[in-house]
Scaffold this motif. Structure first.
Motif, PDB file in Angstrom:
ATOM      1  N   SER A 127       8.193  64.369  40.563  1.00 14.97           N
ATOM      2  CA  SER A 127       9.428  65.057  40.950  1.00 14.97           C
ATOM      3  C   SER A 127      10.009  64.513  42.249  1.00 14.97           C
ATOM      4  N   PHE A 128      11.301  64.765  42.436  1.00 10.75           N
ATOM      5  CA  PHE A 128      12.039  64.410  43.645  1.00 10.75           C
ATOM      6  C   PHE A 128      12.119  62.894  43.861  1.00 10.75           C
ATOM      7  N   ASN A 129      12.116  62.124  42.772  1.00 14.10           N
ATOM      8  CA  ASN A 129      12.278  60.682  42.867  1.00 14.10           C
ATOM      9  C   ASN A 129      13.746  60.289  42.745  1.00 14.10           C
ATOM     10  N   SER A 130      14.083  59.069  43.219  1.00 17.68           N
ATOM     11  CA  SER A 130      15.430  58.523  43.095  1.00 17.68           C
ATOM     12  C   SER A 130      15.375  57.128  42.483  1.00 17.68           C
ATOM     13  N   VAL A 131      16.260  56.901  41.514  1.00 15.28           N
ATOM     14  CA  VAL A 131      16.489  55.570  40.951  1.00 15.28           C
ATOM     15  C   VAL A 131      17.961  55.263  41.189  1.00 15.28           C
ATOM     16  N   ILE A 132      18.238  54.263  42.033  1.00 15.96           N
ATOM     17  CA  ILE A 132      19.592  54.015  42.515  1.00 15.96           C
ATOM     18  C   ILE A 132      19.947  52.549  42.341  1.00 15.96           C
ATOM     19  N   GLN A 133      21.175  52.279  41.906  1.00 16.51           N
ATOM     20  CA  GLN A 133      21.742  50.929  41.861  1.00 16.51           C
ATOM     21  C   GLN A 133      20.815  49.949  41.153  1.00 16.51           C
ATOM     22  N   SER A 134      20.316  50.351  39.996  1.00 18.11           N
ATOM     23  CA  SER A 134      19.381  49.518  39.259  1.00 18.11           C
ATOM     24  C   SER A 134      19.925  49.207  37.870  1.00 18.11           C
ATOM     25  N   GLY A 135      19.273  48.278  37.165  1.00 16.56           N
ATOM     26  CA  GLY A 135      19.679  47.878  35.832  1.00 16.56           C
ATOM     27  C   GLY A 135      18.531  48.025  34.856  1.00 16.56           C
ATOM     28  N   ILE A 136      18.743  48.797  33.794  1.00 22.42           N
ATOM     29  CA  ILE A 136      17.713  49.053  32.794  1.00 22.42           C
ATOM     30  C   ILE A 136      18.265  48.522  31.479  1.00 22.42           C
ATOM     31  N   PHE A 137      17.814  47.336  31.068  1.00 23.75           N
ATOM     32  CA  PHE A 137      18.475  46.591  30.010  1.00 23.75           C
ATOM     33  C   PHE A 137      17.526  46.230  28.875  1.00 23.75           C
ATOM     34  N   LYS A 138      17.990  46.326  27.642  1.00 28.78           N
ATOM     35  CA  LYS A 138      17.364  45.702  26.474  1.00 28.78           C
ATOM     36  C   LYS A 138      15.887  46.048  26.341  1.00 28.78           C
ATOM     37  N   ASN A 139      15.566  47.327  26.496  1.00 34.57           N
ATOM     38  CA  ASN A 139      14.209  47.796  26.277  1.00 34.57           C
ATOM     39  C   ASN A 139      14.072  48.305  24.843  1.00 34.57           C
ATOM     40  N   SER A 140      12.896  48.100  24.243  1.00 37.71           N
ATOM     41  CA  SER A 140      12.692  48.495  22.851  1.00 37.71           C
ATOM     42  C   SER A 140      12.577  50.001  22.684  1.00 37.71           C
ATOM     43  N   GLY A 141      12.233  50.720  23.752  1.00 32.05           N
ATOM     44  CA  GLY A 141      12.180  52.177  23.718  1.00 32.05           C
ATOM     45  C   GLY A 141      13.357  52.763  24.482  1.00 32.05           C
ATOM     46  N   THR A 142      13.083  53.847  25.230  1.00 30.27           N
ATOM     47  CA  THR A 142      14.101  54.524  26.029  1.00 30.27           C
ATOM     48  C   THR A 142      14.243  53.837  27.383  1.00 30.27           C
ATOM     49  N   GLY A 143      15.465  53.780  27.882  1.00 33.54           N
ATOM     50  CA  GLY A 143      15.686  53.148  29.178  1.00 33.54           C
ATOM     51  C   GLY A 143      14.959  53.870  30.297  1.00 33.54           C
ATOM     52  N   ILE A 144      15.294  55.158  30.509  1.00 31.48           N
ATOM     53  CA  ILE A 144      14.636  55.983  31.530  1.00 31.48           C
ATOM     54  C   ILE A 144      14.220  57.291  30.876  1.00 31.48           C
ATOM     55  N   PHE A 145      12.935  57.580  30.917  1.00 34.19           N
ATOM     56  CA  PHE A 145      12.379  58.822  30.372  1.00 34.19           C
ATOM     57  C   PHE A 145      11.972  59.700  31.544  1.00 34.19           C
ATOM     58  N   ILE A 146      12.544  60.908  31.622  1.00 36.29           N
ATOM     59  CA  ILE A 146      12.319  61.786  32.774  1.00 36.29           C
ATOM     60  C   ILE A 146      11.589  63.042  32.328  1.00 36.29           C
ATOM     61  N   ALA A 147      10.318  63.155  32.719  1.00 38.17           N
ATOM     62  CA  ALA A 147       9.526  64.346  32.429  1.00 38.17           C
ATOM     63  C   ALA A 147       9.404  65.256  33.640  1.00 38.17           C
ATOM     64  N   GLY A 148       9.644  64.728  34.848  1.00 37.68           N
ATOM     65  CA  GLY A 148       9.521  65.511  36.070  1.00 37.68           C
ATOM     66  C   GLY A 148      10.793  66.272  36.391  1.00 37.68           C
ATOM     67  N   ASP A 149      10.755  67.009  37.510  1.00 37.21           N
ATOM     68  CA  ASP A 149      11.857  67.865  37.931  1.00 37.21           C
ATOM     69  C   ASP A 149      12.506  67.326  39.204  1.00 37.21           C
ATOM     70  N   ASN A 150      13.783  67.678  39.390  1.00 38.52           N
ATOM     71  CA  ASN A 150      14.503  67.410  40.638  1.00 38.52           C
ATOM     72  C   ASN A 150      14.589  65.921  40.978  1.00 38.52           C
ATOM     73  N   ASN A 151      14.769  65.100  39.959  1.00 39.25           N
ATOM     74  CA  ASN A 151      14.946  63.667  40.168  1.00 39.25           C
ATOM     75  C   ASN A 151      16.423  63.299  40.153  1.00 39.25           C
ATOM     76  N   ASN A 152      16.719  62.111  40.684  1.00 39.71           N
ATOM     77  CA  ASN A 152      18.087  61.624  40.790  1.00 39.71           C
ATOM     78  C   ASN A 152      18.162  60.212  40.219  1.00 39.71           C
TER      79      ASN A 152
END
Length: 270
Positions: A127-152
């Motif tokens: 929880s409480f993580n940040s992912v900023i100004q990044s590129g998530i490209f051409k992945n065979s699954g999900t780009g970003i999977f969020i199981a935690g709380d209060n993330n950005n």
């Protein structure tokens, strides 16, 4: 977002940020290391260790200095553990999970590209993580999977992923000002998750015709308190906006593209 690599001197360009790194003969970080202090990567790494690297907060941080970490048998590329670790400025490729955010959380990822993963580009388990100004490209699954709380997750490009662009399974997360396009399933999938804000994203060209997919999809799970507001959505294959829940409507759809195609009685007006 623009990524540029020029000769032996490498440039990694995102809006408003320019990084410049020169080669070095001393290799301070290697496969299998647990990083507990500020470090700068000075070579490309091809790793079979599991995970390839670990960053342990609060004292650990890694500036990848434009270099690439490639998994060769590693399920996880970079595991970020403890609290308040930092990762920036590089590429993680060909892992099962590119980056796993674990531990207590409050980690920060900035100007990272993740591509070619099998399960997810970034797995947010704390929880409480940040992912900023990044590129998530051409992945065979999900780009970003969020199981935690209060993330950005903000100001990032999430493109050409073969499942969902972003999948929300945690509560009270903020997904804002991202470009999400050409996801094979949903641009943004809101699963069993409450109190999330999905705002001012551009979501386009996602979905499979007739497969119950959408640019932004709220699954039929009785969620509450999610606010989907001010998003620009267009050219998604089935629907731009879809809410599979029925009355009572416990989530809000406000100020999204007025000409969006919609499905669900709870999306009354954009």
């Amino acid at each position: 977002m623009v990524y540029e690599f020029r000769g032996s001197a490498r440039h990694f360009v995102v809006p408003g940020i320019l990084y410049f790194a020169l080669g070095s003969s001393a290799f301070a970080v290697d496969c299998g290391d647990t990083i507990t202090s500020p470090e700068v990567l000075d070579q490309d790494l091809v790793c079979s260790t599991e995970p390839a690297l670990t960053i342990m907060g609060p004292t650990g941080s890694l500036d990848m200095a434009e270099y690439t970490l490639r998994c060769d048998g590693s399920a996880v590329g970079i595991q970020i553990d403890g609290v308040a670790a930092f990762l920036s400025n590089g590429v993680v490729t060909l892992c099962d999970i590119g980056i796993s955010l674990d531990g207590t959380g409050a980690h920060n990822i900035q100007a990272i590209r993740v591509d070619g993963t099998d399960i997810s580009g970034i797995a947010v388990n704390s929880s409480f993580n940040s992912v900023i100004q990044s590129g998530i490209f051409k992945n065979s699954g999900t780009g970003i999977f969020i199981a935690g709380d209060n993330n950005n997750v903000s100001s990032s490009s999430i493109l050409d992923n073969l499942e969902n662009g972003i999948q929300l399974e945690g509560n009270n997360n903020l997904i804002v000002s991202n470009e999400i396009s050409r996801s094979t399933l949903n641009g943004i999938l809101i699963g069993k998750a409450d109190g999330n804000t999905v705002a001012q994203n551009t979501v386009s060209m996602s979905g499979i015709g007739g497969a119950n997919t959408a640019g932004i999809l709220l699954e039929l799970l009785g969620q509450s308190g999610n606010v989907i507001v001010g998003n620009t959505v267009f050219s998604n294959i089935d629907f731009d906006l879809q809410d599979n829940n029925s009355s009572p409507c416990l989530n809000s759809w406000v100020g999204n593209s007025p000409d969006a195609t919609t499905s669900g009685q709870c999306i009354i007006s954009n």
